[in-house]
Design a protein around this motif. Structure first.
Motif, PDB file in Angstrom:
ATOM      1  N   UNK A 154       4.050   7.311 -25.731  1.00  0.00           N
ATOM      2  CA  UNK A 154       5.249   6.543 -25.388  1.00  0.00           C
ATOM      3  C   UNK A 154       6.132   6.441 -26.629  1.00  0.00           C
ATOM      4  N   UNK A 155       7.366   6.925 -26.532  1.00  0.00           N
ATOM      5  CA  UNK A 155       8.285   6.914 -27.667  1.00  0.00           C
ATOM      6  C   UNK A 155       8.859   5.521 -27.884  1.00  0.00           C
ATOM      7  N   UNK A 156       9.231   5.247 -29.127  1.00  0.00           N
ATOM      8  CA  UNK A 156       9.808   3.941 -29.450  1.00  0.00           C
ATOM      9  C   UNK A 156      11.108   3.719 -28.687  1.00  0.00           C
ATOM     10  N   UNK A 157      11.875   4.803 -28.479  1.00  0.00           N
ATOM     11  CA  UNK A 157      13.135   4.663 -27.736  1.00  0.00           C
ATOM     12  C   UNK A 157      12.888   4.179 -26.309  1.00  0.00           C
ATOM     13  N   UNK A 158      11.808   4.660 -25.688  1.00  0.00           N
ATOM     14  CA  UNK A 158      11.490   4.217 -24.328  1.00  0.00           C
ATOM     15  C   UNK A 158      11.124   2.741 -24.307  1.00  0.00           C
ATOM     16  N   UNK A 159      10.335   2.322 -25.308  1.00  0.00           N
ATOM     17  CA  UNK A 159       9.946   0.920 -25.374  1.00  0.00           C
ATOM     18  C   UNK A 159      11.177   0.033 -25.557  1.00  0.00           C
ATOM     19  N   UNK A 169       2.639   0.714 -30.688  1.00  0.00           N
ATOM     20  CA  UNK A 169       1.344   1.266 -31.119  1.00  0.00           C
ATOM     21  C   UNK A 169       0.285   1.044 -30.052  1.00  0.00           C
ATOM     22  N   UNK A 170       0.284  -0.140 -29.436  1.00  0.00           N
ATOM     23  CA  UNK A 170      -0.717  -0.443 -28.415  1.00  0.00           C
ATOM     24  C   UNK A 170      -0.540   0.402 -27.164  1.00  0.00           C
ATOM     25  N   UNK A 171       0.688   0.883 -26.930  1.00  0.00           N
ATOM     26  CA  UNK A 171       0.928   1.717 -25.754  1.00  0.00           C
ATOM     27  C   UNK A 171       0.435   3.142 -25.955  1.00  0.00           C
ATOM     28  N   UNK A 202       0.837  -1.195   0.000  1.00  0.00           N
ATOM     29  CA  UNK A 202       0.000   0.000   0.000  1.00  0.00           C
ATOM     30  C   UNK A 202       0.878   1.254   0.000  1.00  0.00           C
ATOM     31  N   UNK A 203       0.563   2.184  -0.891  1.00  0.00           N
ATOM     32  CA  UNK A 203       1.313   3.426  -0.992  1.00  0.00           C
ATOM     33  C   UNK A 203       2.492   3.353  -1.929  1.00  0.00           C
ATOM     34  N   UNK A 204       2.809   2.170  -2.451  1.00  0.00           N
ATOM     35  CA  UNK A 204       3.928   2.003  -3.379  1.00  0.00           C
ATOM     36  C   UNK A 204       3.401   1.814  -4.803  1.00  0.00           C
ATOM     37  N   UNK A 205       4.250   2.082  -5.793  1.00  0.00           N
ATOM     38  CA  UNK A 205       3.873   1.895  -7.185  1.00  0.00           C
ATOM     39  C   UNK A 205       4.682   0.801  -7.875  1.00  0.00           C
ATOM     40  N   UNK A 206       5.839   0.465  -7.307  1.00  0.00           N
ATOM     41  CA  UNK A 206       6.731  -0.488  -7.973  1.00  0.00           C
ATOM     42  C   UNK A 206       6.289  -1.921  -7.695  1.00  0.00           C
ATOM     43  N   UNK A 207       6.354  -2.744  -8.745  1.00  0.00           N
ATOM     44  CA  UNK A 207       6.065  -4.170  -8.636  1.00  0.00           C
ATOM     45  C   UNK A 207       7.378  -4.932  -8.473  1.00  0.00           C
ATOM     46  N   UNK A 208       7.304  -6.059  -7.775  1.00  0.00           N
ATOM     47  CA  UNK A 208       8.462  -6.937  -7.640  1.00  0.00           C
ATOM     48  C   UNK A 208       8.294  -8.111  -8.590  1.00  0.00           C
ATOM     49  N   UNK A 209       9.306  -8.345  -9.415  1.00  0.00           N
ATOM     50  CA  UNK A 209       9.289  -9.428 -10.393  1.00  0.00           C
ATOM     51  C   UNK A 209      10.150 -10.564  -9.838  1.00  0.00           C
ATOM     52  N   UNK A 210       9.538 -11.717  -9.614  1.00  0.00           N
ATOM     53  CA  UNK A 210      10.238 -12.860  -9.019  1.00  0.00           C
ATOM     54  C   UNK A 210      10.647 -13.840 -10.111  1.00  0.00           C
ATOM     55  N   UNK A 211      11.941 -14.075 -10.222  1.00  0.00           N
ATOM     56  CA  UNK A 211      12.504 -15.055 -11.159  1.00  0.00           C
ATOM     57  C   UNK A 211      13.049 -16.204 -10.323  1.00  0.00           C
ATOM     58  N   UNK A 218       4.448   1.237 -14.916  1.00  0.00           N
ATOM     59  CA  UNK A 218       4.380   1.220 -16.368  1.00  0.00           C
ATOM     60  C   UNK A 218       5.209   0.113 -16.975  1.00  0.00           C
ATOM     61  N   UNK A 219       6.439  -0.059 -16.473  1.00  0.00           N
ATOM     62  CA  UNK A 219       7.312  -1.115 -16.995  1.00  0.00           C
ATOM     63  C   UNK A 219       6.739  -2.491 -16.689  1.00  0.00           C
ATOM     64  N   UNK A 220       6.140  -2.654 -15.505  1.00  0.00           N
ATOM     65  CA  UNK A 220       5.544  -3.942 -15.151  1.00  0.00           C
ATOM     66  C   UNK A 220       4.365  -4.256 -16.054  1.00  0.00           C
ATOM     67  N   UNK A 221       3.565  -3.237 -16.358  1.00  0.00           N
ATOM     68  CA  UNK A 221       2.423  -3.454 -17.248  1.00  0.00           C
ATOM     69  C   UNK A 221       2.892  -3.836 -18.651  1.00  0.00           C
ATOM     70  N   UNK A 222       3.950  -3.178 -19.127  1.00  0.00           N
ATOM     71  CA  UNK A 222       4.508  -3.513 -20.434  1.00  0.00           C
ATOM     72  C   UNK A 222       4.990  -4.953 -20.456  1.00  0.00           C
ATOM     73  N   UNK A 223       5.730  -5.352 -19.427  1.00  0.00           N
ATOM     74  CA  UNK A 223       6.266  -6.711 -19.361  1.00  0.00           C
ATOM     75  C   UNK A 223       5.136  -7.736 -19.311  1.00  0.00           C
ATOM     76  N   UNK A 224       4.116  -7.479 -18.504  1.00  0.00           N
ATOM     77  CA  UNK A 224       3.010  -8.426 -18.363  1.00  0.00           C
ATOM     78  C   UNK A 224       2.270  -8.622 -19.691  1.00  0.00           C
TER      79      UNK A 224
END
Length: 556
Positions: free
Chosen positions: A72-77, A66-68, A26-35, A47-53
């Protein structure tokens, strides 16, 4: 996946199916990715987590962008996809995990041996986590710590005696066994609290940590926990357990008398000392894990050191302007993390010099070999840093390093250093005598020079008197007859242990103008002046002059 673009990015990127997304607290925005495959946790913004998912392998880069949407610039993607590729989060980009050896070396001075991998008795819901991690046990630990503090503050526990006075060597063996046993419970406490909150330790085993035996419990799974408070409790569970054990031992010392009180006081001191040492945040100890958990940044130490190296590469080798992954202040923390292990290594080298040089030519040769190995490793690390810097002008790096070296030499040559020699003192029949080891590399005290007299316990170094060195003389109080011009003194004069067998060749001096405080012990540490030089001269003597004199004496 149809292929791979330049830079290793898949044409149709697809998320690996075994990757887990742990939602932010609660109160955070970052997701933790478990490998789990590589036992690695990564923090990504929303945003990065949503892109990855959303990477399902059916769209190419243009379709993903295009879907983003147009914002969002192509360089960011592509930058995000490069990061996913480097982390091995996409299908076809991960490398098979290396076969894990039970032995694992972690630079600069930690060797781990895994005894149990994913121990079942520390799984969530098992008996041990339920017994060790509950509110009753937590309250008991708090009461034990308070009881120990009260005992020490009232002077009832013999902790002070253990700190400032030599103890029988048998007591030290028992204390070492107690510390090892408490350390085992310490590590189990980490795993038990982690399991209580739903995680599970990866590995548990033994290690040599800067030449000191210890145990470890890999609690990387704490990043699965939802709150900072839970993660910090996992990190500090071992220290709390250790301080509680020290409190119980101190309280037991207050309730006993005689040798048993001394022994329990020594055990309390050593247990508390190792527990407090674990709170250091600059090396991979509990204090660092607690700090990392509290600020909510996985791999904080590695990231801050990487930022510090990036700044060094830019300033020293002329590499590209650093792009830091953390706010500016963490680069300073990274500098301390980089330097602190080498401070420990330097102290170990000083101890090794004093120990090895006593063995003559073989000791001097061993010392030079050890020193060469350390210097070679430092040069190797600098070479790696240079390669990673992407320096555009190699001459700049050489000039900068030469300037830094010249500055250190000038500073070392300008700063005076008082050479000291460490020995022991004894008092008997109104006579106070100081003895100093007679061995290669050990300086002789100045005639008429000042001598500090101190306690001789494990913490020692508390002044109880002073004097000046008289002329060197034959055996007196505390020494036995000369052999070939050398006096002999009991070995236990020079260590904080009583009853150690053996003798040591010494120089013996009667002390003059002696003043001793009331209640000063009859034996302790003597620290005498042995001359004045510069810091550069001092380092040169330790590293070069002493060993080469010893070796040249044998060759002649």
């Amino acid at each position: 996946m149809d292929g791979v673009r330049e830079g290793g990015i898949p044409v149709r990127p697809e998320l690996r199916p075994d990757i887990e997304f742990l939602p932010p607290e609660e109160g955070e925005r970052s997701w933790t990715i478990a490998d789990e495959r590589h036992r690695r946790f990564t923090r990504l913004g929303g945003g990065a987590a949503a892109l990855l998912r959303g990477l399902d392998g059916t769209r190419d880069l243009q379709q993903v962008r295009h879907d983003l949407g147009p914002g969002v610039a192509q360089e960011q993607v592509e930058a995000a996809l490069r990061k996913f590729t480097e982390l091995g989060l996409l299908v076809g980009t991960d490398t098979p995990p290396a076969k894990e050896s039970r032995f694992r070396f972690q630079p600069p001075a930690s060797l781990q041996f895994t005894v149990l991998d994913r121990p079942g008795f520390l799984a969530p819901g098992r008996l041990l986590p339920r017994l060790m991690a509950n509110r009753v046990v937590a309250a008991g630990c708090l009461l034990a710590v308070l009881a120990g503090l009260v005992a020490v503050s009232l002077g009832a526990a013999e902790v002070a005696k253990a700190a400032w006075h030599p103890m029988p060597w048998q007591h030290w063996l028992i204390a070492a066994a107690v510390v090892i046993a408490v350390n085992a419970v310490h590590e189990l406490a980490h795993g038990a609290v982690l399991a209580r909150f739903g995680g599970r330790p990866h590995r548990i085993g033994a290690m040599l940590f800067y030449c000191a035996p210890a145990m470890f419990c890999d609690v990387t799974d704490l990043w699965r926990l939802r709150t900072r408070g839970q993660r910090v409790l996992v990190a500090l569970a071992g220290v709390i357990c250790q301080l509680a054990a020290a409190g119980l031992l101190a309280a037991g010392s207050a309730l006993c008398s005689g040798e048993l009180a001394d022994l329990l006081g020594l055990c309390a001191l050593m247990t508390a000392f190792t527990g407090i040492l674990n709170l250091l945040p600059f090396i991979r100890l509990d204090g660092y894990i607690a700090l990392m958990a509290w600020v909510n940044i996985p791999n904080l130490r590695d990231k801050s050191m990487a930022d510090c190296r990036a700044v060094m590469n830019w300033t020293v080798f002329g590499g590209p302007r650093p792009e830091r992954t953390l706010p500016d202040g963490w680069a300073v923390f990274g500098a301390f993390c980089l330097l602190y292990p080498w401070v420990l290594v330097f102290n170990l080298l000083v101890i090794a010099h004093g120990s090895l040089m006593a063995y003559g030519a073989w000791g001097a040769l061993s010392w030079l070999s050890l020193l060469a190995g350390v210097i070679g490793y430092v040069l190797y690390r600098l070479a790696l840093m240079y390669r990673a810097s992407g320096a555009r002008n190699p001459v700049r790096g050489l000039i900068t390093l030469a300037a830094l070296g010249a500055g250190l030499i000038a500073l070392g040559q300008s700063q005076p250093h008082t050479e000291k020699v460490y020995g022991a003192y004894t008092t008997a029949g109104g006579r106070t005598e100081a003895v100093f080891p007679d061995a290669p590399g050990v300086l002789a005290p100045l005639p008429g020079g000042s001598v500090e007299l101190m306690h001789g316990g494990i913490l020692g170094r508390r002044t109880v008197g002073s004097g000046t060195t008289g002329p060197e003389e034959g055996p007196g109080a505390g020494t036995t007859g000369p052999e070939g011009g050398r006096a002999k003194a009991p070995l236990d004069l020079f260590v904080p242990f009583e009853g150690i067998p053996g003798e040591l060749a010494v120089r013996s001096y009667r002390l003059e103008s002696v003043t001793l405080r009331t209640g000063a012990p009859s034996r302790g540490v003597a620290v005498a002046r042995a001359g004045t030089t510069t810091w550069l001269g001092h380092v040169n003597r330790l590293a070069v002059t002493d060993p080469w004199k010893t070796l040249s004496g044998v060759w002649r």
